[in-house]
Design a protein around this motif. Sequence first.
Motif, PDB file in Angstrom:
ATOM      1  N   MET A   1     -39.490   1.653  -8.058  1.00 56.47           N
ATOM      2  CA  MET A   1     -39.783   2.210  -6.735  1.00 56.47           C
ATOM      3  C   MET A   1     -39.071   3.542  -6.522  1.00 56.47           C
ATOM      4  O   MET A   1     -39.617   4.456  -5.909  1.00 56.47           O
ATOM      5  N   ARG A   2     -37.847   3.663  -7.047  1.00 58.22           N
ATOM      6  CA  ARG A   2     -37.117   4.927  -6.900  1.00 58.22           C
ATOM      7  C   ARG A   2     -37.770   6.033  -7.730  1.00 58.22           C
ATOM      8  O   ARG A   2     -37.865   7.174  -7.283  1.00 58.22           O
ATOM      9  N   GLU A   3     -38.203   5.675  -8.923  1.00 63.15           N
ATOM     10  CA  GLU A   3     -38.901   6.668  -9.748  1.00 63.15           C
ATOM     11  C   GLU A   3     -40.192   7.106  -9.074  1.00 63.15           C
ATOM     12  O   GLU A   3     -40.522   8.297  -9.048  1.00 63.15           O
ATOM     13  N   ALA A   4     -40.920   6.142  -8.513  1.00 61.00           N
ATOM     14  CA  ALA A   4     -42.155   6.467  -7.797  1.00 61.00           C
ATOM     15  C   ALA A   4     -41.862   7.351  -6.591  1.00 61.00           C
ATOM     16  O   ALA A   4     -42.638   8.262  -6.270  1.00 61.00           O
ATOM     17  N   ALA A   5     -40.732   7.101  -5.912  1.00 66.87           N
ATOM     18  CA  ALA A   5     -40.358   7.915  -4.753  1.00 66.87           C
ATOM     19  C   ALA A   5     -40.095   9.352  -5.166  1.00 66.87           C
ATOM     20  O   ALA A   5     -40.459  10.299  -4.450  1.00 66.87           O
ATOM     21  N   ILE A   6     -39.469   9.540  -6.323  1.00 67.81           N
ATOM     22  CA  ILE A   6     -39.222  10.897  -6.816  1.00 67.81           C
ATOM     23  C   ILE A   6     -40.541  11.599  -7.113  1.00 67.81           C
ATOM     24  O   ILE A   6     -40.742  12.768  -6.745  1.00 67.81           O
ATOM     25  N   LEU A   7     -41.462  10.893  -7.754  1.00 70.91           N
ATOM     26  CA  LEU A   7     -42.749  11.498  -8.101  1.00 70.91           C
ATOM     27  C   LEU A   7     -43.565  11.815  -6.853  1.00 70.91           C
ATOM     28  O   LEU A   7     -44.228  12.852  -6.775  1.00 70.91           O
ATOM     29  N   ASP A   8     -43.525  10.929  -5.858  1.00 69.95           N
ATOM     30  CA  ASP A   8     -44.227  11.190  -4.600  1.00 69.95           C
ATOM     31  C   ASP A   8     -43.635  12.405  -3.894  1.00 69.95           C
ATOM     32  O   ASP A   8     -44.363  13.251  -3.350  1.00 69.95           O
ATOM     33  N   ALA A   9     -42.297  12.489  -3.892  1.00 69.12           N
ATOM     34  CA  ALA A   9     -41.628  13.636  -3.275  1.00 69.12           C
ATOM     35  C   ALA A   9     -41.993  14.921  -4.002  1.00 69.12           C
ATOM     36  O   ALA A   9     -42.250  15.960  -3.383  1.00 69.12           O
ATOM     37  N   ALA A  10     -42.025  14.847  -5.332  1.00 70.22           N
ATOM     38  CA  ALA A  10     -42.360  16.020  -6.136  1.00 70.22           C
ATOM     39  C   ALA A  10     -43.774  16.494  -5.864  1.00 70.22           C
ATOM     40  O   ALA A  10     -44.023  17.702  -5.747  1.00 70.22           O
ATOM     41  N   ARG A  11     -44.711  15.549  -5.743  1.00 72.66           N
ATOM     42  CA  ARG A  11     -46.099  15.929  -5.478  1.00 72.66           C
ATOM     43  C   ARG A  11     -46.194  16.725  -4.175  1.00 72.66           C
ATOM     44  O   ARG A  11     -46.881  17.745  -4.104  1.00 72.66           O
ATOM     45  N   THR A  12     -45.467  16.284  -3.160  1.00 74.15           N
ATOM     46  CA  THR A  12     -45.482  16.989  -1.875  1.00 74.15           C
ATOM     47  C   THR A  12     -44.796  18.345  -1.981  1.00 74.15           C
ATOM     48  O   THR A  12     -45.346  19.373  -1.557  1.00 74.15           O
ATOM     49  N   LEU A  13     -43.604  18.378  -2.560  1.00 74.36           N
ATOM     50  CA  LEU A  13     -42.827  19.613  -2.622  1.00 74.36           C
ATOM     51  C   LEU A  13     -43.488  20.673  -3.502  1.00 74.36           C
ATOM     52  O   LEU A  13     -43.513  21.854  -3.153  1.00 74.36           O
ATOM     53  N   PHE A  14     -44.037  20.252  -4.652  1.00 78.84           N
ATOM     54  CA  PHE A  14     -44.667  21.218  -5.548  1.00 78.84           C
ATOM     55  C   PHE A  14     -45.980  21.737  -4.973  1.00 78.84           C
ATOM     56  O   PHE A  14     -46.473  22.782  -5.404  1.00 78.84           O
ATOM     57  N   THR A  15     -46.560  21.009  -4.044  1.00 74.38           N
ATOM     58  CA  THR A  15     -47.762  21.478  -3.362  1.00 74.38           C
ATOM     59  C   THR A  15     -47.409  22.504  -2.291  1.00 74.38           C
ATOM     60  O   THR A  15     -48.139  23.470  -2.066  1.00 74.38           O
ATOM     61  N   GLU A  16     -46.266  22.293  -1.641  1.00 77.14           N
ATOM     62  CA  GLU A  16     -45.859  23.156  -0.535  1.00 77.14           C
ATOM     63  C   GLU A  16     -45.132  24.419  -0.981  1.00 77.14           C
ATOM     64  O   GLU A  16     -45.164  25.427  -0.272  1.00 77.14           O
ATOM     65  N   GLN A  17     -44.463  24.363  -2.133  1.00 82.63           N
ATOM     66  CA  GLN A  17     -43.640  25.480  -2.586  1.00 82.63           C
ATOM     67  C   GLN A  17     -43.861  25.741  -4.073  1.00 82.63           C
ATOM     68  O   GLN A  17     -44.245  24.842  -4.802  1.00 82.63           O
ATOM     69  N   PRO A  18     -43.574  26.979  -4.521  1.00 85.03           N
ATOM     70  CA  PRO A  18     -43.633  27.240  -5.962  1.00 85.03           C
ATOM     71  C   PRO A  18     -42.643  26.338  -6.698  1.00 85.03           C
ATOM     72  O   PRO A  18     -41.570  26.024  -6.174  1.00 85.03           O
ATOM     73  N   PHE A  19     -42.994  25.948  -7.905  1.00 90.65           N
ATOM     74  CA  PHE A  19     -42.152  25.062  -8.696  1.00 90.65           C
ATOM     75  C   PHE A  19     -40.717  25.573  -8.789  1.00 90.65           C
ATOM     76  O   PHE A  19     -39.755  24.820  -8.605  1.00 90.65           O
ATOM     77  N   ASP A  20     -40.562  26.855  -9.087  1.00 85.13           N
ATOM     78  CA  ASP A  20     -39.224  27.397  -9.296  1.00 85.13           C
ATOM     79  C   ASP A  20     -38.392  27.462  -8.015  1.00 85.13           C
ATOM     80  O   ASP A  20     -37.169  27.644  -8.078  1.00 85.13           O
ATOM     81  N   ALA A  21     -39.038  27.319  -6.866  1.00 84.02           N
ATOM     82  CA  ALA A  21     -38.303  27.351  -5.590  1.00 84.02           C
ATOM     83  C   ALA A  21     -37.756  25.973  -5.214  1.00 84.02           C
ATOM     84  O   ALA A  21     -36.869  25.860  -4.362  1.00 84.02           O
ATOM     85  N   VAL A  22     -38.282  24.930  -5.818  1.00 81.75           N
ATOM     86  CA  VAL A  22     -37.844  23.560  -5.525  1.00 81.75           C
ATOM     87  C   VAL A  22     -36.627  23.236  -6.388  1.00 81.75           C
ATOM     88  O   VAL A  22     -36.634  23.467  -7.590  1.00 81.75           O
ATOM     89  N   THR A  23     -35.585  22.696  -5.765  1.00 81.90           N
ATOM     90  CA  THR A  23     -34.369  22.365  -6.500  1.00 81.90           C
ATOM     91  C   THR A  23     -34.268  20.864  -6.753  1.00 81.90           C
ATOM     92  O   THR A  23     -34.982  20.067  -6.125  1.00 81.90           O
ATOM     93  N   ILE A  24     -33.346  20.507  -7.649  1.00 81.92           N
ATOM     94  CA  ILE A  24     -33.065  19.095  -7.893  1.00 81.92           C
ATOM     95  C   ILE A  24     -32.598  18.434  -6.601  1.00 81.92           C
ATOM     96  O   ILE A  24     -32.996  17.305  -6.280  1.00 81.92           O
ATOM     97  N   ASP A  25     -31.772  19.146  -5.839  1.00 84.46           N
ATOM     98  CA  ASP A  25     -31.299  18.599  -4.564  1.00 84.46           C
ATOM     99  C   ASP A  25     -32.455  18.338  -3.609  1.00 84.46           C
ATOM    100  O   ASP A  25     -32.460  17.332  -2.888  1.00 84.46           O
ATOM    101  N   ASP A  26     -33.446  19.236  -3.591  1.00 84.86           N
ATOM    102  CA  ASP A  26     -34.630  19.033  -2.737  1.00 84.86           C
ATOM    103  C   ASP A  26     -35.360  17.751  -3.131  1.00 84.86           C
ATOM    104  O   ASP A  26     -35.744  16.948  -2.267  1.00 84.86           O
ATOM    105  N   LEU A  27     -35.556  17.564  -4.426  1.00 85.01           N
ATOM    106  CA  LEU A  27     -36.267  16.385  -4.915  1.00 85.01           C
ATOM    107  C   LEU A  27     -35.497  15.109  -4.598  1.00 85.01           C
ATOM    108  O   LEU A  27     -36.078  14.123  -4.133  1.00 85.01           O
ATOM    109  N   ALA A  28     -34.184  15.139  -4.852  1.00 80.35           N
ATOM    110  CA  ALA A  28     -33.361  13.953  -4.600  1.00 80.35           C
ATOM    111  C   ALA A  28     -33.361  13.597  -3.119  1.00 80.35           C
ATOM    112  O   ALA A  28     -33.553  12.432  -2.746  1.00 80.35           O
ATOM    113  N   ARG A  29     -33.171  14.611  -2.284  1.00 76.07           N
ATOM    114  CA  ARG A  29     -33.119  14.370  -0.836  1.00 76.07           C
ATOM    115  C   ARG A  29     -34.449  13.820  -0.325  1.00 76.07           C
ATOM    116  O   ARG A  29     -34.477  12.865   0.461  1.00 76.07           O
TER     117      ARG A  29
END
Length: 198
Positions: free
Chosen positions: A13-41
């Motif tokens: 479930m935690r891995e799925a949460a990271i992937l779900d968060a990534a899908r949203t963040l990478f859609t909203e921002q350029p890949f290089d603008a997203v940080t590890i902290d953004d994904l974790a949070r």
Amino acid sequence: MNRRRTGPSKGDMREAAILDAARTLFTEQPFDAVTIDDLARAAGLSRTGFYFYFRTKGAVLTALMARFWDVLGASHVWFDSTGPSPALLREQLLASARLWREHAGVLSCTPSSAEVREFNTRVTARHDQRCADKISRDQELGTATTTIAAIRLAEMIGAIRDARWAQMAKASDTELDDAVQDIAEAIQRLVYGPTTAS
């Protein structure tokens, strides 16, 4: 007595949460603008918790893309057909176009990560080879042109398709259907000639 697990583990479930968060963040921002902290949070984890599941941001994007490519691979009905098979080609292209439209934010990522670039190179080569294998079979049967090598035709098909799909992020169903029809006809003419394009 051992209890048999009936659902996903906390780790799943935690891995799925990271992937779900990534899908949203990478859609909203350029890949290089997203940080590890953004994904974790966004996944409700600490930075340390994130690293328990993924070692890099590129690994997250690669895992996300792999999910989409697995779905796409299951829809490649034209590659297994014989001859022009225009209906199967349209079916395959429509599945591809819909997936691309739904996940355009992720699939259009152009990260600086070598890890992701290498993954995309492998996936593209695998797709082109499947297409080339189909064309080679049809060349042997005499239905496909032999003036251009099968792998070159496959690469052309991929380039034409990908360029068109890149324009489909906000397409309506009608626009998507029209794009599929156009690409299908272009592929049929390229590989089999004008008499099989309809």
